[in-house]
Design a protein around this motif. Structure first.
Motif, mmCIF file in Angstrom:
data_model
loop_
_atom_site.group_PDB
_atom_site.id
_atom_site.type_symbol
_atom_site.label_atom_id
_atom_site.label_comp_id
_atom_site.label_asym_id
_atom_site.label_seq_id
_atom_site.Cartn_x
_atom_site.Cartn_y
_atom_site.Cartn_z
ATOM 1 N N UNK A 223 40.094 43.988 43.087
ATOM 2 C CA UNK A 223 40.793 44.682 42.002
ATOM 3 C C UNK A 223 41.625 43.734 41.132
ATOM 4 N N UNK A 224 42.210 42.736 41.757
ATOM 5 C CA UNK A 224 42.993 41.764 40.986
ATOM 6 C C UNK A 224 42.069 40.955 40.085
ATOM 7 N N UNK A 225 40.921 40.556 40.614
ATOM 8 C CA UNK A 225 39.964 39.782 39.805
ATOM 9 C C UNK A 225 39.492 40.605 38.614
ATOM 10 N N UNK A 226 39.232 41.891 38.836
ATOM 11 C CA UNK A 226 38.821 42.762 37.731
ATOM 12 C C UNK A 226 39.916 42.859 36.673
ATOM 13 N N UNK B 23 41.779 39.178 29.776
ATOM 14 C CA UNK B 23 41.378 37.953 29.066
ATOM 15 C C UNK B 23 41.850 36.667 29.706
ATOM 16 N N UNK B 24 41.953 36.651 31.036
ATOM 17 C CA UNK B 24 42.433 35.441 31.708
ATOM 18 C C UNK B 24 41.450 34.283 31.594
ATOM 19 N N UNK C 246 30.547 33.752 27.390
ATOM 20 C CA UNK C 246 30.942 34.022 26.001
ATOM 21 C C UNK C 246 32.029 33.081 25.493
ATOM 22 N N UNK C 247 32.667 32.363 26.369
ATOM 23 C CA UNK C 247 33.713 31.425 25.943
ATOM 24 C C UNK C 247 33.053 30.107 25.524
ATOM 25 N N UNK C 248 33.186 29.701 24.278
ATOM 26 C CA UNK C 248 32.440 28.529 23.775
ATOM 27 C C UNK C 248 32.798 27.213 24.473
ATOM 28 N N UNK C 249 33.978 27.113 25.058
ATOM 29 C CA UNK C 249 34.381 25.840 25.667
ATOM 30 C C UNK C 249 34.167 25.788 27.177
ATOM 31 N N UNK C 250 33.594 26.852 27.746
ATOM 32 C CA UNK C 250 33.391 26.860 29.197
ATOM 33 C C UNK C 250 32.541 25.678 29.643
#
Length: 453
Positions: free
Chosen positions: A311-314, A320-321, A359-363
């Protein structure tokens, strides 16, 4: 064996003792007059308890005062430690008895400091220096003991005051107690006299942030027993901590974070007790404050502990972490970086987490840069996250990874001395990345020459 190098600069303590270089006593009468030898303040190494006089043990005193700066004339040139049984050679140089005897047992017939050949191998006890050493250490010890007793008395006085006062008087008493607790000699006094329970009772739904901030600053430096932990995990107290994490000063935020982590490690507090959205938002804000490294480290440590629950991960993904952590990865030091990668790896176990990473371009660029640069642990975590992303969308992510230099880095991992599991994961990821290329084109994309350079 360390060799002592005589210094031309005399320490302030040496001057006060009337001592010069080379272990010579220049003015014993002055030392006696000033109270260094017998008579003068400090009891001459005697301590009185209940009418009984007890002589202090020099060995125990020296060990107790191991962090104090000692006059150089008291230091053995061989061990560079304070002497307890000084003896003098025919050259006039003084050493600790056990050290010089060991020097002789190794076959040496020279003076360790001057390297002169000894014309007389006898050793003479330096009783004057021994008395100086004993008196100096005794006075320092008794002064320390008196300060400790004064601090403990002050702690008891402040605990009594806190039971009676309110408002600004309570804040002032807490401030004073916080300073006292910072001295290790007062911690056990506070803990053994109900201080933890008293300070914990001041926390609640109507506690002002001024009182709460000082109370948390004290509690975070005390050892909490099981009963204290149970008391502090009450919803009203946790709610206050979360509020101060979001609205307090940086110092208060760090103390809140450290205390919640301490409570989380106990048996009476599960992650569901403390893992509110407000707490997670506050932690992310703390982690992004680049100027306060202690806050970043404390925030990431608590975040890693909280991520053990799905639940914390969700919740972290929903607020937006992932993009926030990815963007600040390059700013972390190695310890913080490893914690952040642990958090991101935990979030990549969720389908929503993998999508957010993709979706994060810098991942991909930021993770590829970390391979084979920080530690094997960081490389393993970065590879695990990259695998999750590339496996989710091979055609889109694999080509992006290769362009970012992933293939070359993977080849280096495979050829390195890393553990077999890491090499196997690298080989699998390399195979996945090569699917969209011909063999010739893929080899050219590896950019091996630039990577080796």
């Amino acid at each position: 064996m360390p060799m002592y190098q005589p210094s031309g600069r005399r320490r302030e303590d040496d001057t006060e003792l009337g001592l010069g270089g080379g272990g010579q006593v220049l003015d014993v009468e002055t030392a006696v007059k000033d109270g260094i030898l017998g008579g003068g303040g400090g009891g001459g190494g005697l301590i009185c308890e209940g009418g009984m006089t007890e002589k202090l043990d020099l060995k125990e005193i020296v060990e107790e005062l191991e962090n104090i700066e000692v006059p150089s004339v008291f230091i053995c040139p061989i061990s560079l430690e304070p002497m307890r049984d000084p003896v003098t050679l025919c050259t006039g140089q003084t050493y600790e008895r056990s050290n010089i005897l060991k020097w002789f047992s190794l076959g040496h017939i020279t003076c360790p400091t001057t390297m002169q050949e000894l014309w007389d191998d006898s050793i003479t006890p330096n009783n004057t220096l021994h008395q100086l050493i004993y008196s100096w250490f005794s006075q320092k010890y008794l002064a320390m003991k008196k300060r400790s007793e004064d601090v403990q008395g002050r702690a008891l006085e402040l605990l009594d005051t806190l039971k009676k006062v309110k408002g600004q008087a309570r804040v002032r008493a807490l401030k004073d107690l916080r300073q006292v607790v910072a001295l290790n000699s007062a911690k056990s006094t506070v803990e053994d006299n109900g201080g933890v329970a008293l300070i914990s009772s001041l926390l609640g739904p109507f506690t002002s942030h001024a009182v709460g901030s000082e109370a948390l600053g004290i509690l975070v430096n005390l050892d909490l027993d099981a009963e204290s932990r149970r008391n502090l995990v009450q919803p009203a107290k946790i709610s206050l901590m979360v509020d101060m994490l979001n609205e307090g000063s940086t110092d208060t935020k760090i103390n809140c974070t450290r205390l919640i982590e301490t409570l989380l490690n106990g048996d009476d507090c599960g992650t569901d007790t403390v893992s509110s959205l407000s707490l997670l938002v506050g932690l992310l804000r703390l982690i992004k404050e680049k100027k306060h490294q202690n806050g970043v480290l404390a925030g990431l440590r608590l975040l890693k502990a909280l991520c053990s629950q799905e639940p914390v991960r969700n919740s972290l993904v929903s607020i937006g972490a992932i993009p926030q952590l990815i963007e600040i990865l390059p700013n972390f030091d190695p310890e913080c970086l490893e914690l952040a990668l642990h958090v991101l790896d935990s979030l990549s176990s969720l389908s929503e987490g993998r999508v957010a990473l993709k979706d994060c371009p810098n991942t991909i660029p930021n993770l590829v840069k970390l391979l084979m640069r920080i530690s094997e642990s960081c490389t393993q975590l970065a590879l695990s996250i990259l695998w999750s992303v590339c496996e989710l969308a091979p055609e889109e992510c694999a080509s992006q990874a290769v362009e970012a230099g992933l293939a070359a880095k993977l080849l280096l991992v495979i050829q390195s001395g890393c553990n077999p599991i890491l090499k196997q994961r690298s080989a699998e990821l390399l195979k996945l990345c090569s699917l969209n290329y011909t063999a010739t084109l893929f080899i050219s994309k590896c950019k091996l020459t630039r990577t080796i350079q």
